[in-house]
Design a protein around this motif. Structure first.
Motif, PDB file in Angstrom:
ATOM      1  N   VAL A   1     -11.122  10.783   8.826  1.00 41.52           N
ATOM      2  CA  VAL A   1     -10.897  10.260   7.473  1.00 41.52           C
ATOM      3  C   VAL A   1     -11.551  11.207   6.468  1.00 41.52           C
ATOM      4  O   VAL A   1     -12.689  11.644   6.659  1.00 41.52           O
ATOM      5  CB  VAL A   1     -11.488   8.842   7.311  1.00 41.52           C
TER       6      VAL A   1
ATOM      7  N   THR B   1     -13.030  16.288   6.207  1.00 41.45           N
ATOM      8  CA  THR B   1     -12.575  15.202   7.067  1.00 41.45           C
ATOM      9  C   THR B   1     -13.650  14.905   8.101  1.00 41.45           C
ATOM     10  O   THR B   1     -14.075  15.808   8.841  1.00 41.45           O
ATOM     11  CB  THR B   1     -11.259  15.568   7.760  1.00 41.45           C
TER      12      THR B   1
ATOM     13  N   LYS C   1      -5.080   5.223   5.617  1.00 42.12           N
ATOM     14  CA  LYS C   1      -4.570   6.297   6.474  1.00 42.12           C
ATOM     15  C   LYS C   1      -3.706   5.733   7.593  1.00 42.12           C
ATOM     16  O   LYS C   1      -2.667   6.303   7.938  1.00 42.12           O
ATOM     17  CB  LYS C   1      -5.721   7.097   7.065  1.00 42.12           C
TER      18      LYS C   1
ATOM     19  N   SER D   1      -0.365   4.798   5.734  1.00 39.87           N
ATOM     20  CA  SER D   1       0.376   5.894   5.114  1.00 39.87           C
ATOM     21  C   SER D   1       0.814   6.945   6.125  1.00 39.87           C
ATOM     22  O   SER D   1       1.834   7.613   5.929  1.00 39.87           O
ATOM     23  CB  SER D   1      -0.467   6.563   4.021  1.00 39.87           C
ATOM     24  N   ASP D   2       0.092   7.120   7.218  1.00 37.41           N
ATOM     25  CA  ASP D   2       0.458   8.118   8.218  1.00 37.41           C
ATOM     26  C   ASP D   2       1.436   7.587   9.258  1.00 37.41           C
ATOM     27  O   ASP D   2       1.750   8.273  10.227  1.00 37.41           O
ATOM     28  CB  ASP D   2      -0.804   8.635   8.928  1.00 37.41           C
TER      29      ASP D   2
ATOM     30  N   GLU E   1      -8.006   6.355  -3.379  1.00 40.39           N
ATOM     31  CA  GLU E   1      -8.392   7.481  -2.528  1.00 40.39           C
ATOM     32  C   GLU E   1      -9.888   7.685  -2.611  1.00 40.39           C
ATOM     33  O   GLU E   1     -10.498   7.656  -3.680  1.00 40.39           O
ATOM     34  CB  GLU E   1      -7.657   8.745  -2.973  1.00 40.39           C
TER      35      GLU E   1
END
Length: 418
Positions: free
Chosen positions: A227, A250, A288, A291-292, A414
């Motif tokens: 993340v 990340t 994440k 959205s991924d 975000e």
């Protein structure tokens, strides 16, 4: 010499027999290649081969279906067996059923998420042990409304002063009723004592619970390939086993665990600041996953489910993959901006500034909204401050709209832009 009498032969039959005999004899004398070419020309072999091929294709397809079903069943059983069930909590709660609050709204659910800071086993290297006991490092009350159009996660500070009821310890003894910091409830009487303390504090009936350990959190972050966070300053925290440079980066599972647990080296060093960081990170993790496309990709979803189920201890109502799937299916379409995180309104405890106490009537209003499945609005702290200035109100829970508004964030924000 005379000829024998008899029926004269049928000319057509004789010709056919002769041709058949000739053909049979020729086929015996011809090489295989000539026979194949001759039969191929007549159309006999293609039909036979097609039937032969179809039979094998059907067998192969059936085999593949059986293999896929077997693998699917094996994966299901593996994930299902990862989940640990604690039946003792349900038994303990039944003893105190008369003093528990009733469920108010049908189909709404309140799930208590407890992050255990046990130092047993693989968790030993994350800090000192509390004499073999454990405390709740993070406690979140997750409210899922009946319409499943949103989700609200309310953090309860570990240092919040609370009324802890008499609880049964692991060795069968009874603790006394006392006013102490909230996370002692988990140390005294485990999950059952924590649930009863939360219910007494909020008046909200807890329907289910999940206890998550450190390693499960790490593995989940690794399963989504980390993340992203943005750090204004570098971090070097020996207690949290964390050393990071400043800037965008990340975090893998190990780093993420240190990041959400770090206290003294980040912000103002308070548990309040740490809870805010935990909420933001959990929001980024949820974002994440959605959205991924992890939820729609079995190859990527399985490691996430494996990590999640390995880390869970639940009540019997959520102890199977089927139960968890039903829960996730109900909220999978919730927009990330409707997945809200906030902390119960609190302030330094008057008798000890190192502890927290509830801010009233703000906390009572929040508890009532969740208890009655009524809406709650969560906005960033700076926006809430602006609203206060514009309206001239001092209460954290007031806003220009009828819906109570609190400081917090949502999963759509975000992490690097907050």
């Amino acid at each position: 010499m005379t000829e024998s009498a008899g029926t004269p032969p049928d000319p057509e039959h004789s010709a056919a027999d002769k041709d058949e005999d000739t053909s049979r004899g020729e086929s015996q004398d011809r090489p295989d290649g000539e026979v194949s070419r001759m039969q191929w020309r007549d159309g006999a072999v293609p039909a036979r081969r097609r039937r032969h091929w179809l039979r094998w294709a059907a067998l192969a397809a059936s085999f593949l279906v059986l293999v896929a079903a077997g693998v699917g069943w094996w994966l299901y059983r593996k994930l299902d067996s990862n989940i640990r069930t604690d039946t003792s909590v349900a038994a303990e709660l039944r003893v105190y059923e008369k003093e528990r609050p009733p469920s108010v709204v049908h189909k709404a659910q309140n799930i208590l998420l407890v992050g255990s800071d046990s130092r047993a086993g693989d968790n030993r290297r994350y800090g000192r042990s509390y004499g073999g006991s454990q405390r709740s490092d993070t406690t979140i009350l997750l409210h899922l409304p009946a319409d499943r159009k949103s989700a609200t996660a309310m953090s309860l500070p570990r240092d919040l002063m609370a009324e802890i009821p008499r609880c049964r310890t692991s060795d069968g003894k009874q603790t006394k009723k006392q006013f102490a910091q909230f996370n002692w409830a988990f140390e005294f009487g485990g999950t059952a004592c924590t649930i009863r303390t939360v219910e007494r504090m909020t008046g909200i009936r807890i329907d289910h619970y999940m206890v998550v350990d450190f390693n499960g959190f790490k593995d989940m972050v690794d399963a989504v390939d980390g993340v992203e966070v943005c750090l204004k300053e570098p971090i070097d925290d020996a207690d949290a086993h964390l050393k990071l440079r400043a800037g965008r980066q990340t975090l893998d599972g190990e780093q993420a665990l240190g990041y959400v647990r770090a206290r003294k080296s980040l912000g103002n060093g308070s548990d309040t600041d740490r809870m805010d960081r935990q909420q933001r990170f959990l929001g980024a993790l949820v974002n994440k996953v959605q959205s991924d496309g992890v939820l729609l990709n079995p190859t990527r979803l399985y490691p996430v489910l494996d990590a999640a189920t390995k880390s869970l201890t639940t009540d019997p109502g959520l102890d199977s993959l089927k139960d968890l799937y039903a829960l996730v299916r109900g909220v999978r379409n919730v927009p990330t901006d409707k997945v809200q995180f906030l902390t119960v309104p609190r302030q330094p405890y008057a008798a000890d500034p190192n502890r927290d106490e509830l801010v009233q009537p703000d906390a009572a209003k929040l508890f009532k909204q969740l208890r009655q499945d009524a809406p709650v609005t969560v906005v960033p702290a700076d926006e809430l401050a602006r609203r206060k200035n514009e309206e001239g109100h001092a209460s954290e829970s007031t806003s220009p709209t009828p819906t109570p508004t609190y400081s917090g964030n949502n999963a759509a924000a975000e992490l690097c832009k907050q």
